[in-house]
Design an enzyme around this catalytic site. Structure first.
Site, short mmCIF file in Angstrom:
data_model
loop_
_atom_site.label_atom_id
_atom_site.label_comp_id
_atom_site.label_asym_id
_atom_site.label_seq_id
_atom_site.Cartn_x
_atom_site.Cartn_y
_atom_site.Cartn_z
N LYS A 182 0.89 -1.25 0.13
CA LYS A 182 0.07 0.01 0.04
C LYS A 182 0.77 1.19 -0.17
O LYS A 182 1.58 1.59 1.13
CB LYS A 182 -1.19 -0.18 1.29
CG LYS A 182 -1.90 1.36 1.01
CD LYS A 182 -2.38 1.77 2.49
CE LYS A 182 -1.50 2.87 3.07
NZ LYS A 182 -1.37 4.10 2.35
N SER A 236 5.68 7.43 9.93
CA SER A 236 5.66 8.34 11.41
C SER A 236 5.83 7.36 12.35
O SER A 236 5.09 6.07 12.39
CB SER A 236 4.53 9.20 11.40
OG SER A 236 3.35 8.54 11.27
N GLU A 257 10.51 1.41 10.11
CA GLU A 257 11.43 2.39 9.83
C GLU A 257 10.59 3.67 10.20
O GLU A 257 9.70 4.19 9.26
CB GLU A 257 11.96 2.63 8.25
CG GLU A 257 12.79 1.59 7.87
CD GLU A 257 14.16 1.35 8.46
OE1 GLU A 257 14.62 2.30 9.13
OE2 GLU A 257 14.86 0.53 8.34
N LEU A 258 11.02 4.50 11.42
CA LEU A 258 10.17 5.41 11.91
C LEU A 258 10.62 6.88 11.96
O LEU A 258 11.64 7.10 10.99
CB LEU A 258 9.55 5.08 13.10
CG LEU A 258 8.81 3.75 13.23
CD1 LEU A 258 8.53 3.49 14.83
CD2 LEU A 258 7.79 3.56 12.26
N CYS A 291 13.49 11.26 6.71
CA CYS A 291 13.41 10.71 8.02
C CYS A 291 14.95 10.93 8.69
O CYS A 291 15.13 10.77 9.91
CB CYS A 291 13.01 9.36 8.41
SG CYS A 291 13.44 8.37 7.11
N GLU A 386 10.04 16.29 14.91
CA GLU A 386 10.52 16.10 13.30
C GLU A 386 9.77 17.13 12.71
O GLU A 386 8.66 17.64 12.52
CB GLU A 386 9.89 14.71 12.88
CG GLU A 386 10.78 14.20 11.92
CD GLU A 386 10.47 12.87 11.57
OE1 GLU A 386 9.30 12.28 11.59
OE2 GLU A 386 11.29 12.07 11.20
P1 ADP Z 1 3.56 10.89 6.88
O1 ADP Z 1 3.25 11.68 8.21
O2 ADP Z 1 4.91 10.94 6.65
O3 ADP Z 1 2.49 10.87 6.16
P2 ADP Z 1 2.24 8.34 7.85
O4 ADP Z 1 3.06 7.44 9.01
O5 ADP Z 1 1.19 8.97 8.33
O6 ADP Z 1 3.56 9.51 7.43
O7 ADP Z 1 2.22 7.59 6.63
C1 ADP Z 1 2.91 6.51 6.31
C2 ADP Z 1 2.27 5.60 5.37
O8 ADP Z 1 1.28 5.01 6.39
C3 ADP Z 1 1.23 6.00 4.56
O9 ADP Z 1 1.11 5.17 3.21
C4 ADP Z 1 -0.05 6.11 4.90
O10 ADP Z 1 -1.04 6.02 4.07
C5 ADP Z 1 0.27 5.07 6.15
N1 ADP Z 1 -0.89 5.25 6.95
C6 ADP Z 1 -1.35 6.21 7.64
N2 ADP Z 1 -2.18 6.23 8.48
C7 ADP Z 1 -2.56 4.67 8.43
C8 ADP Z 1 -3.41 3.71 9.36
N3 ADP Z 1 -4.20 4.05 10.28
N4 ADP Z 1 -3.38 2.39 9.11
C9 ADP Z 1 -2.41 1.97 7.93
N5 ADP Z 1 -1.72 2.83 7.30
C10 ADP Z 1 -1.72 4.24 7.40
#
Ligand code: ADP
Length: 483
Positions: A182, A236, A257-258, A291, A386
């Site tokens: 995804k 994140s 990888e956060l 990151c 961040e």
């Molecule tokens: P950023 O703040 O850099 O957008 P995120 O952690 O929100 O970082 O997003 C990274 C990935 O995680 C994206 O592919 C986003 O669609 C996905 N994502 C965000 N929220 C969810 C969730 N609740 N469940 C699964 N995937 C998610």
């Protein structure tokens, strides 16, 4: 400015599930916007749980034949995929700039970097060896094999729309795993273009699937499925935590990888010009949206003024604009929310006594000017959160102990950088920094041949290098008696 592709078929507006290009079951779509202009450049399927379930079933069905394909054959397919990426580097870079905003030169660099993971793991896949351990019992042998984990799920972010995918799918496929990906909703086009090239390279049906759409629905289906044996996620820390919790009931393997809060430490014995060059690349690359981007610059008292001046001169040379324009080094941020967050952090710092030395303004659209803030203290939000934007906060320190204390005072532990010439100091500081990666007299650390990853709340596992494939392998112990 509209982008044009030499190979129009690389722009896909359908998901890739079980070897076919499909729409969402209910036909709904999601707009993909160019962050530089706000214009809709494409629409991709807005899929959810049912399409994801089909992708998981396809990956499960494909697993048996794929894991028994010889490593050499899998390697050849990955190598072809690598070659196709490089043959289409310019088109892939254009798609990437169009949906993500980074300057075209950086996008070309990302495509080459992304492709290098396919090449590297095509090679590593051939070296997944087992072991034979001398047995303490007569007439027995102890044999250890390494086997693919199985069906893997990958969830990737928008800041590196191509590279964050290949460094997961490369080792997974090389090891004999299959995958459902995804991509981030902001940047699905790069993912779909990669799937089109995977198909052309001969990746068999169902081995690699891409589902675009609703993160919560797709993420929920991937994490709750008992068929999916592993989740690999880049994004994140907050979402990483949530996904880790969602994976607990089925005890999935995890690679995370956060977020990071990278310190960039300039000691009084540093080569200041080299430190400025390193700071520019590690802070302002991708407009600060990586990151491993420098988040705090810590400068020793004696060189604080000189460093700040040199950095200001270098920042003045950065050129903000549409990533497709020649000479642009700073593209837009990904969206309005990102700009708002940067503004908020800068306003908070200024309210608490920081001074804007360069920039500090948002000229409209999704742009934020490359900026430097002086007199930042470790307590300010700018130094704790961040930033993910082109703002360099400069902090002061007196000695090595203080620098280490400030640097380590964070829940994150991804990348750190420091500049020093004294060899004793280099070793001491390297070992005392609580980070997974340390750049010493360099602002560039990412390469497919080195282990990328963090400690503390920056994640689990490593990507790239020979360690990267281990994340997709399980150890099996065979106790062979009756010999
Ligand atoms: P950023 O703040 O850099 O957008 P995120 O952690 O929100 O970082 O997003 C990274 C990935 O995680 C994206 O592919 C986003 O669609 C996905 N994502 C965000 N929220 C969810 C969730 N609740 N469940 C699964 N995937 C998610």
């Amino acid at each position: 400015m509209m982008f044009q592709l030499t190979t129009a078929s690389l722009l896909r507006e359908a998901c890739f599930i079980d070897g076919t290009w499909v729409a969402a079951d209910d036909g709904r779509t999601l707009a993909v916007a160019d962050p530089a202009t706000g214009a809709t450049i494409a629409r991709v399927p807005l899929c959810g749980a049912t399409e994801t379930a089909r992708a998981i079933a396809a990956a499960d069905h494909a697993l048996g034949p794929w894991r028994t394909t010889s490593a050499a054959e899998r390697s050849l397919i990955l190598k072809r995929w690598f070659e196709l990426m490089m043959a289409h580097q310019e088109d892939l870079a254009r798609l990437l700039t169009a949906e993500q905003g980074k300057p075209l030169a950086e996008a070309r660099g990302e495509i080459a970097y992304a492709a290098s993971f396919l090449e590297w793991f095509a090679e590593e896949g051939k070296r997944v060896c087992g072991e034979v351990i001398p047995s303490p019992f007569p007439a027995t042998r102890i044999v250890v094999t390494r086997e693919p984990v199985g069906v893997c799920a990958a969830i990737t972010p928008w800041n590196f729309p191509a590279a964050m995918i290949t460094r997961k799918v490369g080792p997974a496929l090389a090891a004999g795993c299959t995958m459902v990906l995804k991509p981030a909703e902001q940047t699905p086009l790069s993912a779909l273009a990669l799937a089109a090239l995977a198909e052309q390279a001969g990746v068999p049906t169902g081995v690699f699937n891409v589902v675009t759409g609703d993160p919560v629905a797709i993420g929920g289906a991937l994490t709750s499925s008992p068929v999916v044996r592993k989740l690999t996620f880049t994004g994140s820390t907050e979402i990483g935590r949530l996904l880790m919790r969602q994976c607990a009931p089925t005890i999935k393997k995890l690679s995370l990888e956060l977020g990071g809060n990278a310190p960039f430490i300039v000691f009084d014995d540093a080569d200041l010009d080299a430190a400025v060059a390193g700071a520019i690349i590690s802070k302002y690359r991708n407009a600060g949206q990586t990151c491993v981007c420098t988040n705090r610059i810590l400068v020793q008292d004696a060189v604080y003024g000189a460093f700040a001046e040199k950095l200001a001169r270098a920042v003045a040379d950065l050129t903000m604009g549409n990533g497709f324009e020649e000479g642009v080094t700073q593209g837009p941020l990904i969206d309005g929310e990102a700009v708002a967050k940067v503004k908020e952090l800068v306003a908070d710092a200024v309210a608490h006594g920081a001074k804007v030395a360069v920039g500090g303004e948002a000229p409209g659209g999704n742009w934020y000017a490359p900026s430097i803030l002086l007199d930042v203290t470790p307590q300010m939000r700018l130094a704790r959160e961040e930033i993910f934007g082109p703002v360099a906060p400069l902090l002061r320190f007196a000695d090595e102990d203080e620098a280490i204390r400030i640097a380590n005072d964070t829940e994150y532990g991804l990348a750190a950088y420091f500049y020093a010439r004294d060899i004793g100091r280099v070793w001491r500081v390297s070992s005392r920094l609580d980070y997974g990666m340390v750049g010493i007299n360099t602002g560039v650390i990412s390469t497919s041949v080195a282990p990328f990853g963090g400690v503390k709340q920056s994640g689990l596992g490593r990507e790239g290098s020979s360690h990267g494939i281990e994340e997709y392998l399980e150890i099996k112990y065979l106790a062979m008696g009756g010999i």
